[in-house]
Design a protein around this motif. Structure first.
Motif, PDB file in Angstrom:
ATOM      1  N   ASP A  30      52.582  39.046  49.238  1.00 58.52           N
ATOM      2  CA  ASP A  30      51.499  39.762  48.568  1.00 58.52           C
ATOM      3  C   ASP A  30      51.442  39.200  47.143  1.00 58.52           C
ATOM      4  OD1 ASP A  30      51.313  41.314  50.825  1.00 58.52           O
ATOM      5  OD2 ASP A  30      52.398  43.023  49.967  1.00 58.52           O
ATOM      6  N   VAL A  32      50.186  39.366  42.952  1.00 60.55           N
ATOM      7  CA  VAL A  32      49.551  39.848  41.726  1.00 60.55           C
ATOM      8  C   VAL A  32      49.237  38.595  40.929  1.00 60.55           C
ATOM      9  CG1 VAL A  32      49.789  41.121  39.572  1.00 60.55           C
ATOM     10  CG2 VAL A  32      50.770  42.068  41.672  1.00 60.55           C
ATOM     11  N   GLU A  41      38.844  37.253  39.196  1.00 61.54           N
ATOM     12  CA  GLU A  41      38.361  38.034  40.355  1.00 61.54           C
ATOM     13  C   GLU A  41      37.845  37.104  41.443  1.00 61.54           C
ATOM     14  OE1 GLU A  41      38.871  41.060  40.904  1.00 61.54           O
ATOM     15  OE2 GLU A  41      39.376  41.854  38.918  1.00 61.54           O
ATOM     16  N   ALA A  44      40.771  35.820  43.226  1.00 58.79           N
ATOM     17  CA  ALA A  44      41.332  36.878  44.092  1.00 58.79           C
ATOM     18  C   ALA A  44      40.536  36.975  45.386  1.00 58.79           C
ATOM     19  CB  ALA A  44      41.326  38.215  43.343  1.00 58.79           C
ATOM     20  N   ARG A  48      42.047  36.552  49.047  1.00 57.92           N
ATOM     21  CA  ARG A  48      41.990  37.651  50.037  1.00 57.92           C
ATOM     22  C   ARG A  48      41.436  37.141  51.362  1.00 57.92           C
ATOM     23  NH1 ARG A  48      39.753  40.920  45.508  1.00 57.92           N
ATOM     24  NH2 ARG A  48      41.600  41.850  44.557  1.00 57.92           N
ATOM     25  N   LYS A  53      47.153  40.279  50.593  1.00 63.61           N
ATOM     26  CA  LYS A  53      46.917  41.388  49.660  1.00 63.61           C
ATOM     27  C   LYS A  53      46.991  40.843  48.247  1.00 63.61           C
ATOM     28  CE  LYS A  53      49.210  45.038  52.188  1.00 63.61           C
ATOM     29  NZ  LYS A  53      50.480  45.756  52.207  1.00 63.61           N
ATOM     30  N   ASP A  55      46.236  41.720  44.036  1.00 62.48           N
ATOM     31  CA  ASP A  55      45.791  42.465  42.856  1.00 62.48           C
ATOM     32  C   ASP A  55      45.499  41.454  41.768  1.00 62.48           C
ATOM     33  OD1 ASP A  55      46.082  45.165  43.723  1.00 62.48           O
ATOM     34  OD2 ASP A  55      48.258  44.916  43.569  1.00 62.48           O
ATOM     35  N   VAL A  57      44.548  40.715  37.734  1.00 62.12           N
ATOM     36  CA  VAL A  57      44.644  41.315  36.404  1.00 62.12           C
ATOM     37  C   VAL A  57      44.020  40.357  35.393  1.00 62.12           C
ATOM     38  CG1 VAL A  57      46.212  42.315  34.685  1.00 62.12           C
ATOM     39  CG2 VAL A  57      46.910  42.204  37.096  1.00 62.12           C
ATOM     40  N   VAL A  73      50.260  46.800  36.140  1.00 63.91           N
ATOM     41  CA  VAL A  73      49.710  46.582  37.492  1.00 63.91           C
ATOM     42  C   VAL A  73      50.835  46.279  38.487  1.00 63.91           C
ATOM     43  CG1 VAL A  73      48.208  45.124  38.911  1.00 63.91           C
ATOM     44  CG2 VAL A  73      47.450  45.864  36.634  1.00 63.91           C
TER      45      VAL A  73
END
Ligand SMILES: NC(=O)c1ccc[n+]([C@@H]2O[C@H](COP(=O)([O-])OP(=O)(O)OC[C@H]3O[C@@H](n4cnc5c(N)ncnc54)[C@H](OP(=O)(O)O)[C@@H]3O)[C@@H](O)[C@H]2O)c1
Length: 259
Positions: A30, A32, A41, A44, A48, A53, A55, A57, A73
């Motif tokens: 996963d 971050v 974004e 990300a 995905r 998964k 996240d 930031v 986060v």
């Protein structure tokens, strides 16, 4: 391949960091991921799509507020792999640089990196488990005329990685330093170095560089210099006098208009 393990990758919106994040995704982590601009974004969303998964930031890691934002986060989750990769360059002669830019470079490449490693590394040491990859550079092996502050920050990181690794040698936490040579990313444009021999030279593929770094991290190696010619260059850097290395660097990094 889901592992339920967490990897944190900084500077993951583009270039080497994005490719490191792809490697971690393929390895079942996963993620971050962090960068300073909204493009994190978009990275990300692409990650995905690999059924990972993620996240994302958006935080300025040249500031303690930015480092704290990333840590919030991550939260209480144990970090299995920290890939501290965010960094910038800065071309031109030191006295011609904007000092605020030079200071921000030190704040990001050095202070932000070690602040994150300090916080995440303590958790790893407590659990006696974890992998840290720090993106240094072969630039750390030579005085960087016309990129002087940058090479100094990378000399710091190359050196710091080896020292931290030694301090953790009686634990199961490994520290690996990724030391690329010139790589085809946004780095040279952002450093205002496109008008230099470095800027115009043929460069390595960031996906290859990242894969070598990821594999070295997974194998718990101390470091990896990517690319045959970069290995030769770093071997010679230990023998050639610093004054000669500085002159060689000038030829590559001085803006063409001034050389
Ligand atoms: N390219 C090379 O020739 C080369 C060679 C050796 C080592 N390296 C090192 O490789 C690492 C990655 O660079 P790259 O070549 O992949 O260049 P890049 O494509 O420009 O990537 C740099 C990454 O760092 C992020 N970043 C920059 N400033 C930040 C800040 N203040 N806070 C948080 N994130 C920030 C960028 O995100 P934003 O766009 O959001 O700022 C981006 O995700 C750097 O540490 C660099 O020194 C590069």
């Amino acid at each position: 391949m889901a592992t339920d393990q967490l990897a944190v990758i900084t500077g993951a919106s583009s270039g080497i960091g994005y490719e490191l994040a792809r490697c971690c995704a393929s390895g079942g982590y996963d993620l971050v991921i962090c960068a300073d601009e909204p493009e994190i974004e978009e990275a990300a969303a692409k990650l995905r799509a690999l059924d990972t998964k993620v996240d994302a930031v958006q935080a300025d890691l040249a500031t303690m507020e930015g480092v704290d934002k990333l840590l919030v986060v991550i939260g209480p989750r144990p970090v299995d792999a920290l890939l501290a990769n965010a960094g910038r360059g800065l071309g031109h002669a030191f006295l011609d640089q904007d000092f605020d830019e030079a200071r921000k470079l030190v704040d990001l490449n050095i202070t932000g990196t070690i602040a994150l490693v300090h916080r995440v590394g303590r958790g790893m040491r407590e659990r006696n488990q974890g992998r840290i990859l720090i993106t240094g550079s072969i630039a750390g092996f030579m005085p960087g005329s016309f990129q002087a502050v940058y090479n100094g920050t990378k000399a710091f990181l190359d050196n710091f990685s080896m020292a931290l690794r030694n301090e953790l040698k009686d634990t199961d936490v490994t520290v690996t330093c990724l030391m690329p040579g010139p790589t085809e990313t946004d780095f040279f444009e952002r450093a205002d170095m496109e008008d230099t021999k470095f800027g115009k030279s043929e460069k390595a593929d960031p996906a290859d560089v990242a894969r070598k770094g990821y594999e070295a991290m997974m194998a718990g190696k101390s470091g990896v210099v990517t690319g045959f010619m970069n290995k030769v260059q770093t071997a010679f850097a230990g023998i050639i006098p610093d004054t000669v290395l500085a002159e060689m660097h000038r030829r590559m990094a001085e803006p063409d208009g001034k050389g």
